[in-house]
Design a protein around this motif. Structure first.
Motif, PDB file in Angstrom:
ATOM      1  N   GLY A   1      72.663  64.804  -6.864  1.00 43.28           N
ATOM      2  CA  GLY A   1      72.607  63.799  -8.226  1.00 43.28           C
ATOM      3  C   GLY A   1      71.588  63.035  -8.216  1.00 43.28           C
ATOM      4  N   MET A   2      71.324  62.327  -6.949  1.00 40.67           N
ATOM      5  CA  MET A   2      70.062  61.642  -6.997  1.00 40.67           C
ATOM      6  C   MET A   2      68.853  62.226  -7.208  1.00 40.67           C
ATOM      7  SD  MET A   2      71.799  58.631  -6.826  1.00 40.67           S
ATOM      8  CE  MET A   2      70.086  58.027  -7.106  1.00 40.67           C
ATOM      9  N   ALA A   3      68.701  63.521  -6.850  1.00 37.04           N
ATOM     10  CA  ALA A   3      67.515  64.451  -6.658  1.00 37.04           C
ATOM     11  C   ALA A   3      67.301  64.330  -8.345  1.00 37.04           C
ATOM     12  CB  ALA A   3      67.593  65.494  -6.147  1.00 37.04           C
TER      13      ALA A   3
ATOM     14  N   LEU B   1      75.479  50.415 -12.240  1.00 37.27           N
ATOM     15  CA  LEU B   1      75.340  51.812 -11.951  1.00 37.27           C
ATOM     16  C   LEU B   1      75.889  52.388 -10.600  1.00 37.27           C
ATOM     17  CD1 LEU B   1      71.596  52.269 -13.294  1.00 37.27           C
ATOM     18  CD2 LEU B   1      73.980  53.246 -14.330  1.00 37.27           C
ATOM     19  N   PHE B   2      75.960  53.384 -10.321  1.00 36.19           N
ATOM     20  CA  PHE B   2      76.131  54.096  -8.947  1.00 36.19           C
ATOM     21  C   PHE B   2      75.149  53.467  -8.097  1.00 36.19           C
ATOM     22  CE2 PHE B   2      75.220  57.428  -6.008  1.00 36.19           C
ATOM     23  CZ  PHE B   2      76.452  57.658  -5.369  1.00 36.19           C
ATOM     24  N   GLY B   3      75.632  52.929  -6.852  1.00 33.65           N
ATOM     25  CA  GLY B   3      74.854  52.212  -6.035  1.00 33.65           C
ATOM     26  C   GLY B   3      73.396  52.562  -5.647  1.00 33.65           C
TER      27      GLY B   3
ATOM     28  N   VAL C   1      79.738  70.843  -1.499  1.00 28.35           N
ATOM     29  CA  VAL C   1      78.274  70.943  -1.805  1.00 28.35           C
ATOM     30  C   VAL C   1      77.810  69.709  -2.324  1.00 28.35           C
ATOM     31  CG1 VAL C   1      78.254  73.542  -1.491  1.00 28.35           C
ATOM     32  CG2 VAL C   1      78.077  72.451  -3.812  1.00 28.35           C
ATOM     33  N   LEU C   2      76.546  69.439  -2.313  1.00 25.24           N
ATOM     34  CA  LEU C   2      75.689  68.517  -3.044  1.00 25.24           C
ATOM     35  C   LEU C   2      74.918  69.391  -4.006  1.00 25.24           C
ATOM     36  CD1 LEU C   2      74.213  66.421  -0.156  1.00 25.24           C
ATOM     37  CD2 LEU C   2      75.884  65.511  -1.803  1.00 25.24           C
ATOM     38  N   GLY C   3      74.767  68.876  -5.097  1.00 23.18           N
ATOM     39  CA  GLY C   3      73.950  69.394  -6.256  1.00 23.18           C
ATOM     40  C   GLY C   3      73.901  68.479  -7.253  1.00 23.18           C
TER      41      GLY C   3
HETATM   42  C1  LIG Z   1      77.718  60.553  -6.660  1.00 21.31           C
HETATM   43  C2  LIG Z   1      76.925  60.256  -7.964  1.00 21.31           C
HETATM   44  C3  LIG Z   1      75.656  60.277  -8.081  1.00 21.31           C
HETATM   45  C4  LIG Z   1      74.638  60.668  -7.131  1.00 21.31           C
HETATM   46  O1  LIG Z   1      74.970  61.866  -6.701  1.00 21.31           O
HETATM   47  P1  LIG Z   1      74.854  62.791  -5.183  1.00 21.31           P
HETATM   48  O2  LIG Z   1      75.194  64.245  -5.576  1.00 21.31           O
HETATM   49  O3  LIG Z   1      75.827  62.068  -4.182  1.00 21.31           O
HETATM   50  O4  LIG Z   1      73.464  62.500  -4.934  1.00 21.31           O
HETATM   51  C5  LIG Z   1      75.134  59.870  -9.295  1.00 21.31           C
HETATM   52  N1  LIG Z   1      75.811  59.287 -10.307  1.00 21.31           N
HETATM   53  C6  LIG Z   1      77.162  58.933 -10.004  1.00 21.31           C
HETATM   54  C7  LIG Z   1      77.845  58.489 -11.119  1.00 21.31           C
HETATM   55  C8  LIG Z   1      77.675  59.490  -8.957  1.00 21.31           C
HETATM   56  O5  LIG Z   1      79.159  59.275  -8.853  1.00 21.31           O
END
Ligand SMILES: *Cc1c(COP(=O)(O)O)cnc(C)c1O
Length: 393
Positions: A89-91, A113-115, A219-221
């Motif tokens: 998500g961060m990517a 927002l998300f930290g 997984v991460l994505g």
């Molecule tokens: C977890 C999250 C992200 C980041 O996602 P990752 O896959 O952990 O990099 C961004 N926004 C929100 C709202 C999230 O809960």
């Protein structure tokens, strides 16, 4: 090889059918193309593919058939023209910024927002001359007031984490567009099953697929979805810089999407039952859940979302001690900060996700010491209630 392409079908159908990949073998389920590169038949074909004169797969940092299948299925669910998948998500948020922002630009983002997103904006975007201001998600006029001549992007998360504040996407989109800015919405909490920001006027949607899209904590994505003209620059950044999605993770999320409509419905049902029960307990000060009539934006949530979502937050009377006692007492729920899993998770935001935030900033953000966040999973709701009951008595 071809991808099945469907328009105007129901989300349940799109979730299992859109973007289905068929190779010459005719496999029924989606194949996993675990390869870094692809061969060509001739020097000329290589040249044509590398210069984009003919389509085709070259190298999995650029594109991969399994990743394309995930992108097409997610784009269909969001009602978007195109999607680009990312490693996390961060990517996705980083790639969106790198593609659409430059030094001297200004961003308005929702506070709370998300930290890691706040960290990315404040520590890294600022290093490259991009300035970010924050506005309350529940107050569209604050967004209008925060606009500057160089505002290029609005970035919104709704419902917010952990207080589940709901922002009016259509109202904030109208303000963005009146000032020539784009609106990007982080749709992680609702997923396209509960909320389709593009249909409400947003220009781009970002996802952490790590949460509900996979939905099983494997997984991460991530992904960015929207009009092709806005997604293409994100693809060009990704292709060059490399925060691309692994084909394996794409395959896991592709299969995850097939059950997303069913899972989101069950998450919402369980969360509502838990929220209603919590609201009736004398040890509970306050419950934050958009599906409850007591929620300040309940009406907006009813209009904008097809369900309250799976995240329930609440304050226990007695502050940190009572909150920690409850967190320590549960035997079924998992003590972990992850969310969007089949398994229910419980966190104490003030000492974990918001633990490095100053007490003043935490108070300003409404994160009180008795606050607990639960990501409600797919266990039977009575078992979840019994688990909390133990901690409260
Ligand atoms: C977890 C999250 C992200 C980041 O996602 P990752 O896959 O952990 O990099 C961004 N926004 C929100 C709202 C999230 O809960």
């Amino acid at each position: 090889m071809q991808f099945d392409d469907f328009d105007d079908l129901h989300p349940e159908t799109l979730a299992v059918r859109a973007g289905t990949l068929r190779s010459e073998f005719g496999e029924h389920s989606d194949a996993l193309h675990l390869t870094s590169s692809f061969c060509v038949g001739s020097a000329e074909e290589a040249s044509l593919k590398f210069t984009n004169q003919i389509p085709g797969y070259i190298y999995s940092r650029f594109t991969n058939p399994t990743v394309t299948a995930f992108e097409q299925r997610l784009a269909a669910l969001e009602g978007g023209e195109a999607a680009i998948a990312t490693a996390s998500g961060m990517a996705a948020i980083l790639s969106l910024g790198m593609a659409h922002l430059k030094a001297g630009d200004h961003v308005v983002a929702s506070n709370g927002l998300f930290g890691a997103t706040i960290q990315l904006f404040n520590t890294y975007f600022s290093k490259f001359g991009v300035e970010v201001s924050y506005a309350a998600p529940t107050d569209p006029s604050a967004w209008a007031a925060a606009v500057k001549p160089n505002t290029r992007l609005f970035f919104l998360e709704t419902p917010s984490n952990p207080l589940t504040e709901v922002a009016d996407i259509a109202a904030i989109a109208a303000i963005a567009h009146a000032h020539g800015a784009l609106l990007a919405v982080d749709n992680c909490f609702c997923t396209p099953i509960l909320q389709q920001p593009l249909k409400l006027g947003a220009d781009l949607v970002v996802h952490s697929g790590t949460k509900y899209l996979d939905g099983q904590g494997r997984v991460l994505g991530g992904a960015v979805v929207g009009r092709k003209e806005l997604v293409d620059p994100v693809y060009l950044f990704l292709r060059t810089a490399g925060p691309s999605l692994s084909p394996f993770n794409a395959w896991v999320m592709l299969k995850g999407l097939e059950t997303l409509p069913l899972r989101m419905r069950a998450h919402c049902e369980n969360a509502l039952k838990l929220a209603q029960w919590l609201e009736a307990q004398p040890q509970i000060e306050r419950v934050y859940y958009p599906g409850l009539p007591s929620h300040p934006q309940h009406e907006l949530a009813q209009r904008q979302q097809k369900g309250g979502g799976g995240i329930v937050s609440f304050e226990v009377k007695g502050g940190k001690d009572a909150a920690w006692k409850l967190v320590d007492a549960v035997t079924l729920m998992s003590r972990t900060a992850n969310l969007g899993d089949t398994r229910t998770t419980i966190t104490h935001p003030a000492t974990t996700t918001h633990g490095r935030v100053s007490p003043e900033a935490r108070a300003a953000a409404g994160i009180r010491d008795g606050l607990i966040r639960i990501s409600v999973g797919l266990e039977h709701p009575d078992d979840l209630i019994a688990d909390l009951q133990r901690g409260l008595s």
